[in-house]
Design a protein around this motif. Sequence first.
Motif, PDB file in Angstrom:
ATOM      1  N   SER A  54       2.160   6.521  -6.952  1.00  0.00           N
ATOM      2  CA  SER A  54       1.108   7.382  -7.489  1.00  0.00           C
ATOM      3  C   SER A  54       1.433   8.854  -7.296  1.00  0.00           C
ATOM      4  O   SER A  54       1.049   9.691  -8.106  1.00  0.00           O
ATOM      5  CB  SER A  54      -0.240   7.056  -6.851  1.00  0.00           C
ATOM      6  OG  SER A  54      -0.274   7.490  -5.515  1.00  0.00           O
ATOM      7  N   VAL A  55       2.141   9.176  -6.231  1.00  0.00           N
ATOM      8  CA  VAL A  55       2.526  10.569  -6.011  1.00  0.00           C
ATOM      9  C   VAL A  55       3.686  10.954  -6.918  1.00  0.00           C
ATOM     10  O   VAL A  55       3.712  12.040  -7.492  1.00  0.00           O
ATOM     11  CB  VAL A  55       2.893  10.803  -4.521  1.00  0.00           C
ATOM     12  CG1 VAL A  55       3.510  12.164  -4.313  1.00  0.00           C
ATOM     13  CG2 VAL A  55       1.666  10.632  -3.651  1.00  0.00           C
ATOM     14  N   GLN A  56       4.646  10.047  -7.094  1.00  0.00           N
ATOM     15  CA  GLN A  56       5.808  10.343  -7.918  1.00  0.00           C
ATOM     16  C   GLN A  56       5.475  10.354  -9.405  1.00  0.00           C
ATOM     17  O   GLN A  56       6.067  11.099 -10.170  1.00  0.00           O
ATOM     18  CB  GLN A  56       6.920   9.318  -7.665  1.00  0.00           C
ATOM     19  CG  GLN A  56       7.556   9.461  -6.309  1.00  0.00           C
ATOM     20  CD  GLN A  56       8.555   8.348  -6.009  1.00  0.00           C
ATOM     21  OE1 GLN A  56       8.548   7.311  -6.652  1.00  0.00           O
ATOM     22  NE2 GLN A  56       9.395   8.577  -5.016  1.00  0.00           N
ATOM     23  N   ASN A  57       4.539   9.523  -9.822  1.00  0.00           N
ATOM     24  CA  ASN A  57       4.211   9.425 -11.233  1.00  0.00           C
ATOM     25  C   ASN A  57       2.695   9.445 -11.409  1.00  0.00           C
ATOM     26  O   ASN A  57       2.086   8.429 -11.707  1.00  0.00           O
ATOM     27  CB  ASN A  57       4.797   8.139 -11.816  1.00  0.00           C
ATOM     28  CG  ASN A  57       4.579   8.037 -13.306  1.00  0.00           C
ATOM     29  OD1 ASN A  57       4.303   9.029 -13.966  1.00  0.00           O
ATOM     30  ND2 ASN A  57       4.678   6.830 -13.826  1.00  0.00           N
ATOM     31  N   PRO A  58       2.070  10.605 -11.220  1.00  0.00           N
ATOM     32  CA  PRO A  58       0.613  10.642 -11.378  1.00  0.00           C
ATOM     33  C   PRO A  58       0.242  10.432 -12.844  1.00  0.00           C
ATOM     34  O   PRO A  58       0.820  11.036 -13.731  1.00  0.00           O
ATOM     35  CB  PRO A  58       0.238  12.038 -10.902  1.00  0.00           C
ATOM     36  CG  PRO A  58       1.479  12.832 -11.018  1.00  0.00           C
ATOM     37  CD  PRO A  58       2.631  11.886 -10.885  1.00  0.00           C
ATOM     38  N   VAL A  76       0.836  -1.197   0.000  1.00  0.00           N
ATOM     39  CA  VAL A  76       0.000   0.000   0.000  1.00  0.00           C
ATOM     40  C   VAL A  76       0.871   1.246   0.000  1.00  0.00           C
ATOM     41  O   VAL A  76       0.634   2.183  -0.773  1.00  0.00           O
ATOM     42  CB  VAL A  76      -0.961  -0.006   1.215  1.00  0.00           C
ATOM     43  CG1 VAL A  76      -1.623   1.337   1.402  1.00  0.00           C
ATOM     44  CG2 VAL A  76      -2.002  -1.090   1.054  1.00  0.00           C
ATOM     45  N   ASN A  77       1.905   1.259   0.847  1.00  0.00           N
ATOM     46  CA  ASN A  77       2.802   2.412   0.899  1.00  0.00           C
ATOM     47  C   ASN A  77       3.536   2.591  -0.418  1.00  0.00           C
ATOM     48  O   ASN A  77       3.700   3.710  -0.906  1.00  0.00           O
ATOM     49  CB  ASN A  77       3.803   2.272   2.052  1.00  0.00           C
ATOM     50  CG  ASN A  77       3.150   2.426   3.399  1.00  0.00           C
ATOM     51  OD1 ASN A  77       2.065   2.979   3.517  1.00  0.00           O
ATOM     52  ND2 ASN A  77       3.792   1.913   4.430  1.00  0.00           N
ATOM     53  N   SER A  78       3.984   1.500  -1.014  1.00  0.00           N
ATOM     54  CA  SER A  78       4.693   1.557  -2.281  1.00  0.00           C
ATOM     55  C   SER A  78       3.785   2.093  -3.386  1.00  0.00           C
ATOM     56  O   SER A  78       4.199   2.942  -4.185  1.00  0.00           O
ATOM     57  CB  SER A  78       5.209   0.169  -2.646  1.00  0.00           C
ATOM     58  OG  SER A  78       5.721   0.159  -3.944  1.00  0.00           O
ATOM     59  N   ASP A  79       2.561   1.607  -3.430  1.00  0.00           N
ATOM     60  CA  ASP A  79       1.607   2.081  -4.442  1.00  0.00           C
ATOM     61  C   ASP A  79       1.322   3.568  -4.267  1.00  0.00           C
ATOM     62  O   ASP A  79       1.223   4.311  -5.247  1.00  0.00           O
ATOM     63  CB  ASP A  79       0.298   1.291  -4.367  1.00  0.00           C
ATOM     64  CG  ASP A  79       0.450  -0.143  -4.836  1.00  0.00           C
ATOM     65  OD1 ASP A  79       1.494  -0.461  -5.457  1.00  0.00           O
ATOM     66  OD2 ASP A  79      -0.471  -0.941  -4.575  1.00  0.00           O
TER      67      ASP A  79
END
Length: 178
Positions: free
Chosen positions: A153-157, A146-149
């Motif tokens: 998502s924040v780094q590559n929206p 979950v943390n990785s996802d």
Amino acid sequence: MRKQLATAALLLAATLAANAQTPGTRPERQGIVVKQDKTQESPRLNPVQDRAKRLSDQMARELRLNGYQTARLRAINDDKIAKMAAIEQRNAGNQKLINEQCDAVCKERDQELQAVLSNEQYSDYYDSRSTFRKYDRDYASRSAKVNSDFVKSVQNPSPATGGAVIAPSRTTPAKSGR
């Protein structure tokens, strides 16, 4: 007699209503904004403590621990889970080394729990160690995913899959006046 009962009931109702409307003594109930203490860790933001708490809760339920034993178990698990999380982070990618070092930490926990649990509880714990370890690993891997996802998502929206496109809503020019 009826009037006295009615008066007493009315007084009781008025007292209860007045107490219900009185703000509590907690600052947030008095309309005062309380700033969060940023020096203290938030349980939401500390996955290691959350992981240890979940494991401790599970163990306390299954082993039927009393309050003292549960408090000691929480302290032991806080320490051991922090050590295991550091090992997992330090040796990411080398599962064999992680397993070896985490097994050593689990042996430390076994020795500490032997002093806290009764003979019957320790026997139940010893028989269920693999179950507790699997419970902890499953939770750790789920929260890591979950943390990785979230980080990805924040780094590559990117737009949602399935044909979603970011574009103007109108593809044809608007017709001008009549």
